[in-house]
Design a protein around this motif. Structure first.
Motif, PDB file in Angstrom:
ATOM      1  N   SER A  98       0.149   5.124   4.383  1.00 19.13           N
ATOM      2  CA  SER A  98      -0.480   4.335   5.449  1.00 19.13           C
ATOM      3  C   SER A  98      -1.866   3.844   5.032  1.00 19.13           C
ATOM      4  O   SER A  98      -2.637   3.383   5.858  1.00 19.13           O
ATOM      5  N   ASP A  99      -2.165   3.942   3.751  1.00 15.10           N
ATOM      6  CA  ASP A  99      -3.456   3.499   3.228  1.00 15.10           C
ATOM      7  C   ASP A  99      -3.580   1.975   3.336  1.00 15.10           C
ATOM      8  O   ASP A  99      -2.622   1.253   3.148  1.00 15.10           O
ATOM      9  N   HIS A 100      -4.766   1.489   3.681  1.00 17.58           N
ATOM     10  CA  HIS A 100      -5.015   0.048   3.748  1.00 17.58           C
ATOM     11  C   HIS A 100      -6.225  -0.343   2.921  1.00 17.58           C
ATOM     12  O   HIS A 100      -6.770  -1.425   3.089  1.00 17.58           O
ATOM     13  N   GLU A 101      -6.625   0.532   2.032  1.00 20.24           N
ATOM     14  CA  GLU A 101      -7.842   0.265   1.271  1.00 20.24           C
ATOM     15  C   GLU A 101      -7.554  -0.298  -0.118  1.00 20.24           C
ATOM     16  O   GLU A 101      -8.145  -1.287  -0.531  1.00 20.24           O
ATOM     17  N   TYR A 102      -6.640   0.339  -0.848  1.00 22.35           N
ATOM     18  CA  TYR A 102      -6.350  -0.067  -2.223  1.00 22.35           C
ATOM     19  C   TYR A 102      -4.870  -0.404  -2.376  1.00 22.35           C
ATOM     20  O   TYR A 102      -4.029   0.487  -2.344  1.00 22.35           O
ATOM     21  N   TYR A 134       0.848  -1.188   0.000  1.00 21.96           N
ATOM     22  CA  TYR A 134       0.000   0.000   0.000  1.00 21.96           C
ATOM     23  C   TYR A 134       0.885   1.240   0.000  1.00 21.96           C
ATOM     24  O   TYR A 134       1.943   1.247   0.619  1.00 21.96           O
ATOM     25  N   HIS A 141       4.662  -0.726   8.677  1.00 25.69           N
ATOM     26  CA  HIS A 141       4.372   0.615   8.181  1.00 25.69           C
ATOM     27  C   HIS A 141       5.665   1.387   7.927  1.00 25.69           C
ATOM     28  O   HIS A 141       6.710   1.064   8.459  1.00 25.69           O
ATOM     29  N   TYR A 190       5.790   3.221   2.138  1.00 24.18           N
ATOM     30  CA  TYR A 190       4.849   2.147   1.850  1.00 24.18           C
ATOM     31  C   TYR A 190       4.511   1.358   3.106  1.00 24.18           C
ATOM     32  O   TYR A 190       5.250   1.380   4.088  1.00 24.18           O
ATOM     33  N   THR A 191       3.387   0.633   3.028  1.00 23.28           N
ATOM     34  CA  THR A 191       2.967  -0.306   4.063  1.00 23.28           C
ATOM     35  C   THR A 191       2.843  -1.675   3.412  1.00 23.28           C
ATOM     36  O   THR A 191       2.290  -1.791   2.312  1.00 23.28           O
TER      37      THR A 191
END
Length: 161
Positions: free
Chosen positions: A94-98, A91, A136, A121-122
C-alpha cells in the motif's frame, strides 16, 4: 430434585360405560398428563471443517523464475473510451512513496508490467492532472498473469488561492 406428590408416570382415567347402546353413542375419556419440566439436556457438538489446497509440482525441470505480470487496457471511465499514453505507476503493497515500476500504455491503450515478484501491489495512473486512477491490493501469485483494466476518472482540481 424434590417432587411434591408428582408421580413419575402418566396417570390415565377412563370411564367405561356398561350399557351396549350407550357405549355405541357416547364415550368419554379423561387423561391426566404430568411431566417434569426441570429436565437437563446436553448437546454434543463436534464441528467438522474441510480445507483443500491445490498444489502444482514441477518434476524434472528447475523453475528459477517465479515472477508474474500485470496486463490491461486504459479507459476513460465515463465514456468507456480507450485512452493511449497513460502514465502508470506500480507500488509494492500500500506504499505510495516509491514506485516499483513506471510505464505508459501504448497507442491502443494496452500496458504490460512484467517481471514482478509475487505479492500485493497498488496501481496509480494518470493523464495530466485531471484524469486519475488508483487501485489497491492487486494480488500477483508466482508465475501469474493478472488482467487489470484501468478506468480513469475526471477530477476537477481546485486552483490554489
Amino acid at each position: 430434585m424434590i417432587k411434591d406428590n408428582i408421580p413419575d408416570k402418566e396417570e390415565v382415567e377412563v370411564e367405561v360405560v356398561n350399557d351396549k347402546e350407550a357405549s355405541l353413542s357416547t364415550q368419554e375419556s379423561h387423561q391426566k398428563n404430568i411431566q417434569d419440566l426441570d429436565q437437563e439436556q446436553s448437546v454434543v457438538s463436534k464441528p467438522f471443517q474441510f480445507n483443500s489446497q491445490n498444489l502444482s509440482l514441477i518434476l524434472g525441470e528447475e523453475k528459477k523464475d517465479y515472477s508474474g505480470k500485470i496486463v490491461g487496457i486504459t479507459y476513460l471511465d465515463k465514456y468507456n473510451q480507450i485512452v493511449p499514453d497513460v502514465t502508470i505507476l506500480l507500488y509494492f503493497g500500500s506504499d505510495h512513496e516509491y514506485p516499483v515500476c513506471r510505464t505508459n500504455s501504448d497507442k491502443n491503450g494496452k500496458y504490460i508490467i512484467e517481471n514482478i515478484p509475487p505479492g500485493y501491489y497498488t496501481i496509480e495512473a494518470y493523464i495530466g492532472k485531471n484524469f486519475v486512477y488508483s487501485s489497491h491490493f492487486i494480488k500477483v501469485l508466482p508465475c501469474e498473469k493478472v488482467e487489470h483494466s484501468i478506468f480513469l476518472k475526471y477530477i476537477k482540481k481546485r486552483e490554489s488561492y
